[in-house]
Design an enzyme around this catalytic site. Sequence first.
Site, short mmCIF file in Angstrom:
data_model
loop_
_atom_site.label_atom_id
_atom_site.label_comp_id
_atom_site.label_asym_id
_atom_site.label_seq_id
_atom_site.Cartn_x
_atom_site.Cartn_y
_atom_site.Cartn_z
N ALA A 94 38.75 33.64 57.26
CA ALA A 94 39.76 34.69 57.37
C ALA A 94 40.91 34.35 58.32
O ALA A 94 42.04 34.81 58.12
CB ALA A 94 39.10 35.99 57.83
N HIS A 98 33.12 33.30 47.76
CA HIS A 98 32.91 34.75 47.68
C HIS A 98 33.77 35.41 46.62
O HIS A 98 33.95 36.63 46.62
CB HIS A 98 33.16 35.40 49.05
CG HIS A 98 32.19 34.94 50.11
ND1 HIS A 98 32.51 34.78 51.43
CD2 HIS A 98 30.88 34.57 50.01
CE1 HIS A 98 31.45 34.34 52.10
NE2 HIS A 98 30.46 34.20 51.26
N CYS A 153 35.50 44.30 25.13
CA CYS A 153 34.11 44.17 24.66
C CYS A 153 33.28 45.38 25.08
O CYS A 153 32.11 45.48 24.70
CB CYS A 153 33.47 42.88 25.21
SG CYS A 153 32.86 43.01 26.91
ZN LIG Z 1 34.22 41.74 28.23
#
Ligand SMILES: [Zn+2]
Length: 249
Positions: A21, A118, A153
């Site tokens: 950071a 991360h 989707c």
């Molecule tokens: Zn998707």
Amino acid sequence: MPPHLPDLLRAANRVLVFTGAGISTECGIPDYRGPKGVWKTRQPVYYQEFMESEDARVEYWDQKASDWEQYRDATPGRVHAACVALERAGKVVAVVTQNIDGLHGKAGTSPALLVEIHGTNAQVECQSCSKRAHPDPCFASFRESRKAPRCDCGGLWKPATISFGQQLKQEELRRAGDAAVSCDLVVALGSTLSVYPAASVPLIAAQRGTPYVVVNRGPTDHDGFEQVTLRLVGDVGELFGAAVDAALG
Ligand SMILES: [Zn+2]
């Protein structure tokens, strides 16, 4: 005499840069844990709650929406630029970052060399089909409907960061580990080196005898380790920027 960072950089051909950071504080990146951080007043949403509850998803998106523009509009700093300069000089094996601000990519670090351990706020990822996209349309739709945005989707979009309670991506850990065993210099910049397994990446390299440089303004958890070759205390942008300039100049 301790070694000199520009000399170490000049001699190296496969540098592993590890960042935290501290390299982004000059870039306008919000500090979650600081006095004005979102977690002073709100609880983080765990991954499982996000997946199971629309209420949790709305809270999550609300938190993310509170500083999205700050992330989106942040500009890379001196360490990000210095990493790109080192890469162009052919000296970088990987840039492994704990940061989710996407600034290494924005500065021009190649995706092939960048490991965001991360994850990143700079993209959203579908939790069903793994497709990635720019976050802007998700934030616009969330602010209008107050519903969790969904992919074509039917899956749930989520910023491509690793949430609390979410596993790190094995592929990213593997890439970081590969770099740790093949580098000839490891430099940790702006990290307190206190979050594991991320902080084990530079240590794996150092334990193999690779020279290990730690640059951070405050204390780190690796201070006093015999594997640390050189410890610099101060402004990481200034110290590392100047060292890269001197090494490549
Ligand atoms: Zn998707």
